[in-house]
Design an enzyme around this catalytic site. Structure first.
Site, short mmCIF file in Angstrom:
data_model
loop_
_atom_site.label_atom_id
_atom_site.label_comp_id
_atom_site.label_asym_id
_atom_site.label_seq_id
_atom_site.Cartn_x
_atom_site.Cartn_y
_atom_site.Cartn_z
CG HIS A 48 -2.04 -1.01 1.06
ND1 HIS A 48 -2.55 -1.74 2.11
CD2 HIS A 48 -2.73 -1.39 -0.06
CE1 HIS A 48 -3.53 -2.53 1.64
NE2 HIS A 48 -3.65 -2.34 0.34
CD GLU A 51 -0.67 0.50 4.38
OE1 GLU A 51 0.01 -0.54 4.47
OE2 GLU A 51 -1.90 0.49 4.18
CG HIS A 174 -0.35 -4.00 5.21
ND1 HIS A 174 -1.12 -3.54 4.18
CD2 HIS A 174 0.06 -5.24 4.84
CE1 HIS A 174 -1.19 -4.45 3.23
NE2 HIS A 174 -0.47 -5.50 3.60
CD GLU A 250 -2.51 -3.09 9.06
OE1 GLU A 250 -2.14 -1.90 9.17
OE2 GLU A 250 -3.16 -3.50 8.09
O1 0X9 Z 1 -6.93 -3.70 4.17
C1 0X9 Z 1 -5.80 -4.19 4.11
O2 0X9 Z 1 -5.34 -4.66 3.06
C2 0X9 Z 1 -4.94 -4.26 5.36
N1 0X9 Z 1 -5.15 -3.12 6.18
S1 0X9 Z 1 -4.60 -1.65 5.68
O3 0X9 Z 1 -5.12 -0.62 6.57
N2 0X9 Z 1 -3.03 -1.63 5.81
O4 0X9 Z 1 -4.97 -1.45 4.32
C3 0X9 Z 1 -5.26 -5.52 6.14
C4 0X9 Z 1 -5.05 -6.75 5.35
C5 0X9 Z 1 -5.10 -8.02 6.13
N3 0X9 Z 1 -5.11 -9.13 5.27
C6 0X9 Z 1 -4.07 -9.50 4.49
N4 0X9 Z 1 -2.91 -8.98 4.64
N5 0X9 Z 1 -4.29 -10.45 3.62
ZN ZN Z 2 -1.99 -1.72 4.05
#
Ligand code: 0X9
Ligand code: ZN
Length: 292
Positions: A48, A51, A174, A250
């Site tokens: 992303h 981030e 993330h 995260e």
């Molecule tokens: O929405 C997302 O992709 C992630 N959160 S974010 O705020 N960084 O965008 C969480 C994703 C969790 N699932 C996977 N990584 N598959």
């Molecule tokens: Zn993300």
């Protein structure tokens, strides 16, 4: 780093982005007499664009792995073959630097004129079923089909070249929900080695906490402790490659902001979290098998 440590580190590319930037990674592979194949650890960050703390932290971690005088970190360098990709969405990252700080997606152009696909909704695991959108103008747009994006296709192909028996861990970074997420992101069911991963994740958190006293939520699936998601990278890796140790960190921040003067905080925290993760995984026998 590859010039400073040519015997240990090599710059690798998983291929090109939509706008022809290399998906650059660093392979860190030291030589140990009598060992032909060490367990492989893959680190993904920056999927992303906005981030920013994630590429900063993973490059900090690279520096730790190569230069630390701490014997525990040095052992971590020696025990594994590392493939670390700090910025797997380089077009989006550049766009977030130049035009829109909150850009999240890739930069491919859709037929309706909107730009970008969410590269963490574009993998072929329950694609387009949870926490995603089929509107190209949305931030969670899943793309025209699984792996419609150059970035996800190339990363998937890079991962598919490993012997799955050698790939022991896939770790994604993330921000900024401050959580530890386990597969599968669209279910609250505890599948595969979930219970082991909870144990491992808890130790990872304890190691990280010692650095800044920051408390991460979890471990748990995204459905349990964030929101349900499908089409993400880590779930595809777990599902298709059966990689034993799969998780997403995260990291911290507020609206994706984190001052550069404090990168070291999350850098040191993540270094310890990874040390905790690998130490506990070793205790539970995840690196026992002799690899050839
Ligand atoms: O929405 C997302 O992709 C992630 N959160 S974010 O705020 N960084 O965008 C969480 C994703 C969790 N699932 C996977 N990584 N598959
Ligand atoms: Zn993300």
């Amino acid at each position: 780093m590859s010039r400073m440590y040519p015997k240990w580190a090599k710059v690798v590319s998983a291929g090109k982005s939509y706008e022809s930037r290399d998906l650059l990674g660093l392979r860190i592979k030291t030589r140990t007499p009598g060992v032909t194949q060490k367990p492989i650890i893959f680190i993904e960050s920056g999927i992303h664009a906005r981030e920013w703390i994630t590429p900063a932290t993973t490059t900090y971690f690279i520096n730790q792995l190569l230069t630390s005088t701490d014997p525990a970190i040095q052992a971590m360098r020696e025990q594994f073959e590392w493939h670390i990709f700090p910025t797997v969405n380089p077009d989006g990252y550049q766009y977030s630097c130049d035009y829109n700080r909150l850009w999240r997606k890739t930069r491919s152009k859709s037929s309706n004129g909107c730009y970008g696909t969410d590269p963490n909704r574009n993998w072929d695991y329950n694609w387009m079923t949870a926490g995603t959108s089929n509107d190209p103008c949305d931030d969670q747009y899943g793309g025209t089909k699984p792996f419609s994006e150059a970035e996800t296709t190339n990363l998937k192909n890079y991962l598919s070249h490993f012997n799955p028996a050698h790939l022991k861990a896939y770790i994604a970074f993330h921000s900024d929900a401050q959580r530890l997420l386990l597969p599968y992101s669209d279910t609250a069911k505890h599948l595969d080695n979930y219970d082991d991963m909870v144990k491992i994740g808890k130790v990872s958190k304890i190691y990280g906490y010692k650095v800044n006293k920051a408390i991460y939520l979890g471990p748990g699936t995204a459905k349990e402790i964030l929101y349900p998601v499908s089409g993400g990278s880590m779930d595809w890796v777990k599902y298709k490659l059966s990689t034993p140790l799969v998780l997403t960190y995260e990291l911290r921040g507020t609206h994706f902001e984190w001052p550069s003067s404090r990168i070291y905080e999350q850098g040191d925290e993540v270094t310890q979290m990874l040390l905790g993760l690998l130490t506990e995984a070793r205790k539970l026998g995840y690196f026992d098998s002799k690899l050839q």
